[in-house]
Design a protein around this motif. Structure first.
Motif, PDB file in Angstrom:
ATOM      1  N   LEU A   1      77.616  41.008 -19.638  1.00 32.51           N
ATOM      2  CA  LEU A   1      78.260  39.754 -20.027  1.00 32.51           C
ATOM      3  C   LEU A   1      77.290  38.580 -20.090  1.00 32.51           C
ATOM      4  CD1 LEU A   1      81.459  39.989 -17.775  1.00 32.51           C
ATOM      5  CD2 LEU A   1      81.140  40.840 -20.115  1.00 32.51           C
ATOM      6  N   GLY A   2      76.076  38.750 -19.543  1.00 35.61           N
ATOM      7  CA  GLY A   2      75.169  37.611 -19.428  1.00 35.61           C
ATOM      8  C   GLY A   2      75.650  36.670 -18.336  1.00 35.61           C
ATOM      9  N   LEU A   3      75.072  35.467 -18.317  1.00 37.66           N
ATOM     10  CA  LEU A   3      75.498  34.473 -17.330  1.00 37.66           C
ATOM     11  C   LEU A   3      76.918  34.027 -17.625  1.00 37.66           C
ATOM     12  CD1 LEU A   3      72.269  32.282 -17.007  1.00 37.66           C
ATOM     13  CD2 LEU A   3      73.190  33.875 -15.311  1.00 37.66           C
ATOM     14  N   VAL A   4      77.756  34.051 -16.604  1.00 39.77           N
ATOM     15  CA  VAL A   4      79.159  33.651 -16.755  1.00 39.77           C
ATOM     16  C   VAL A   4      79.431  32.500 -15.793  1.00 39.77           C
ATOM     17  CG1 VAL A   4      81.562  34.351 -16.539  1.00 39.77           C
ATOM     18  CG2 VAL A   4      79.850  35.997 -17.369  1.00 39.77           C
ATOM     19  N   THR A   5      79.818  31.350 -16.341  1.00 43.28           N
ATOM     20  CA  THR A   5      80.122  30.170 -15.519  1.00 43.28           C
ATOM     21  C   THR A   5      81.403  29.520 -16.018  1.00 43.28           C
ATOM     22  OG1 THR A   5      77.752  29.787 -15.217  1.00 43.28           O
ATOM     23  CG2 THR A   5      79.243  27.995 -14.638  1.00 43.28           C
ATOM     24  N   PRO A   6      82.441  29.431 -15.190  1.00 44.38           N
ATOM     25  CA  PRO A   6      82.515  29.959 -13.824  1.00 44.38           C
ATOM     26  C   PRO A   6      82.835  31.451 -13.835  1.00 44.38           C
ATOM     27  CG  PRO A   6      84.561  28.877 -14.376  1.00 44.38           C
ATOM     28  CD  PRO A   6      83.660  28.696 -15.569  1.00 44.38           C
ATOM     29  N   VAL A   7      82.486  32.141 -12.764  1.00 41.20           N
ATOM     30  CA  VAL A   7      82.706  33.582 -12.707  1.00 41.20           C
ATOM     31  C   VAL A   7      84.048  33.938 -12.068  1.00 41.20           C
ATOM     32  CG1 VAL A   7      81.668  34.029 -10.440  1.00 41.20           C
ATOM     33  CG2 VAL A   7      81.452  35.748 -12.272  1.00 41.20           C
ATOM     34  N   LEU A   8      84.693  32.972 -11.404  1.00 39.92           N
ATOM     35  CA  LEU A   8      85.939  33.262 -10.686  1.00 39.92           C
ATOM     36  C   LEU A   8      87.020  33.918 -11.553  1.00 39.92           C
ATOM     37  CD1 LEU A   8      86.591  30.320  -8.177  1.00 39.92           C
ATOM     38  CD2 LEU A   8      86.326  32.738  -7.659  1.00 39.92           C
ATOM     39  N   PRO A   9      87.280  33.445 -12.783  1.00 38.87           N
ATOM     40  CA  PRO A   9      88.317  34.106 -13.592  1.00 38.87           C
ATOM     41  C   PRO A   9      88.010  35.581 -13.863  1.00 38.87           C
ATOM     42  CG  PRO A   9      87.833  31.935 -14.478  1.00 38.87           C
ATOM     43  CD  PRO A   9      86.786  32.211 -13.441  1.00 38.87           C
ATOM     44  N   VAL A  10      86.722  35.917 -14.012  1.00 41.86           N
ATOM     45  CA  VAL A  10      86.348  37.322 -14.229  1.00 41.86           C
ATOM     46  C   VAL A  10      86.583  38.121 -12.950  1.00 41.86           C
ATOM     47  CG1 VAL A  10      84.509  38.889 -14.966  1.00 41.86           C
ATOM     48  CG2 VAL A  10      84.624  36.577 -15.902  1.00 41.86           C
ATOM     49  N   VAL A  11      86.228  37.534 -11.809  1.00 44.30           N
ATOM     50  CA  VAL A  11      86.472  38.197 -10.526  1.00 44.30           C
ATOM     51  C   VAL A  11      87.968  38.468 -10.359  1.00 44.30           C
ATOM     52  CG1 VAL A  11      86.330  37.942  -8.014  1.00 44.30           C
ATOM     53  CG2 VAL A  11      84.448  37.138  -9.454  1.00 44.30           C
ATOM     54  N   ALA A  12      88.798  37.487 -10.681  1.00 44.49           N
ATOM     55  CA  ALA A  12      90.243  37.605 -10.489  1.00 44.49           C
ATOM     56  C   ALA A  12      90.873  38.678 -11.360  1.00 44.49           C
ATOM     57  CB  ALA A  12      90.905  36.256 -10.761  1.00 44.49           C
ATOM     58  N   SER A  13      90.205  39.037 -12.467  1.00 39.77           N
ATOM     59  CA  SER A  13      90.808  39.975 -13.414  1.00 39.77           C
ATOM     60  C   SER A  13      90.200  41.374 -13.358  1.00 39.77           C
ATOM     61  CB  SER A  13      90.685  39.428 -14.839  1.00 39.77           C
ATOM     62  OG  SER A  13      89.316  39.291 -15.204  1.00 39.77           O
ATOM     63  N   CYS A  14      89.336  41.653 -12.372  1.00 40.37           N
ATOM     64  CA  CYS A  14      88.750  42.990 -12.257  1.00 40.37           C
ATOM     65  C   CYS A  14      89.465  43.792 -11.164  1.00 40.37           C
ATOM     66  CB  CYS A  14      87.254  42.918 -11.981  1.00 40.37           C
ATOM     67  SG  CYS A  14      86.818  42.332 -10.333  1.00 40.37           S
TER      68      CYS A  14
END
Length: 361
Positions: free
Chosen positions: A246-259
């Motif tokens: 995904l490369g750098l993801v900012t903010p990363v929280l939404p991705v964390v919440a959906s895994c």
């Protein structure tokens, strides 16, 4: 050293001697801590040095000259020689301003200043396990300097690493982070299919190949790798089709919440003290799978994370256990104990204690 009744009536004067060119986890730690303590009127702080995002409303900045972090890429003696002028300036400011407490955080200040400031109470924070590749004599010098300080470790793993070199410390665990983005709280949204997330710097010390091998063994899962670094090209070259960068993801929280789960593959070389991604995931109720030889593994177990044997097969075996990927929120009592308020209060209690008791010299 001020009397106890003076300490109770007036804010404690802190001289924070740090210099850094980046804004990473250690720098964020300082921003959050002193924002709390200054806002509450319990301390005043001068930044003796420089930080790239230091809030001017938190405290005055007193420059001492450029002072880069120490690195293994250059000789230790040469680097310490280059720190002479900034350290002399820091020493002069500390003595002239008569701070109640001095706070140091990086190796360059720890290796050079405590002996010369031994008449003052010194707080020293340690965010990661000690390096195993320190130059000869470096750890002995560090342990000697620690005798003049009160040392805080951010996790049990960090404290155990310090103790292996004869450095005693008090553990004040990092707080659970905020889970809002732009003032909106992020909510847990588990995916329909299994997806695992690695988020961090793409470097060989992180052992991301373990996750890539597990992805090869489990082609039915989706692996997401968020971040960048010097070894991204290598990892892309060895990854199967079910791994997405995904490369750098900012903010990363939404991705964390959906895994389905966050995976931490780091071993001891990576020197993980208390990974922020682990705290963010657990704050959201997202499962965390962590290598059992990681320094942060003991704290991870307390946060109900699952450990795995550090091979691709070991990780794949844990992934096959559906129970390890079930969302499991931490009890509210545990979250309160790891709140920023409790964390800031613990630091203030220690600062008052060392201010009252004076130097350890």
């Amino acid at each position: 050293m001020r009397a106890e009744n003076d300490i109770a009536r007036e804010p404690i004067r802190v001289g924070l001697i740090v210099s850094s060119d980046i804004s990473g986890g250690g720098e964020q730690y300082l921003y959050r801590l002193y924002s709390h303590l200054v806002k509450d009127g319990r301390v005043t702080v001068d930044l003796v040095g420089s930080l790239p995002q230091w809030p001017k409303v938190v405290g005055a900045v007193r420059p001492v000259g450029r002072s880069p972090k120490l690195t293994r890429r250059r000789g230790l003696i040469f680097q310490i020689f280059s720190l002479v002028a900034p350290m002399i300036n820091s020493y002069k400011i500390a003595k002239r301003k008569s701070y109640d407490v001095i706070h140091v955080q990086y190796f360059k200040e720890k290796l050079t200043l405590p002996f010369f400031l031994r008449g003052l109470p010194i707080l020293w924070t340690e965010h990661g396990p000690l390096p195993e590749n320190f130059p000869p004599g470096g750890l002995r010098l560090l342990a000697r300097q620690s005798r003049y300080c009160s040392v805080v470790a951010v996790s049990k793993g960090v404290s155990e690493s310090l103790l292996s070199q004869g450095i005693s410390s008090r553990v004040i665990p990092n707080p659970m982070p905020s889970i809002d983005v732009g003032g909106v709280q992020v909510e847990r949204r588990p995916p329909a299919a299994t997806s695992l997330l690695f988020a961090g710097r793409l470097h060989r010390s992180k052992r991301i190949e373990l996750l890539i091998e597990a992805a090869r063994l489990k082609p039915e899962i989706q692996v997401l790798i968020a971040g960048d670094g010097p070894d991204r090209g290598y990892y892309e070259s060895i990854s199967p089709e079910n791994v997405q960068f995904l490369g750098l993801v900012t903010p990363v929280l939404p991705v964390v919440a959906s895994c389905s789960a966050v995976v931490i593959t780091s071993g001891r070389e990576a020197r993980e003290g208390s990974p922020m991604i682990m705290l963010e995931a657990r704050r959201l109720g997202v499962p965390v799978l962590i290598a059992e030889d990681c320094h942060a593994a003991s704290e991870a177990r307390e946060l109900l994370c699952t450990t795995f044997y550090p091979t691709g097969e070991g990780l794949a075996k844990v992934i096959s256990d559906a129970a390890s990927l079930v969302s499991q929120k931490l009890p509210e009592a545990s979250l309160r104990l790891r709140s920023e308020k409790v964390w800031a209060d613990a630091h203030y209690s220690l600062i008052r204690e060392i201010c009252r008791d004076g130097s350890r010299s």
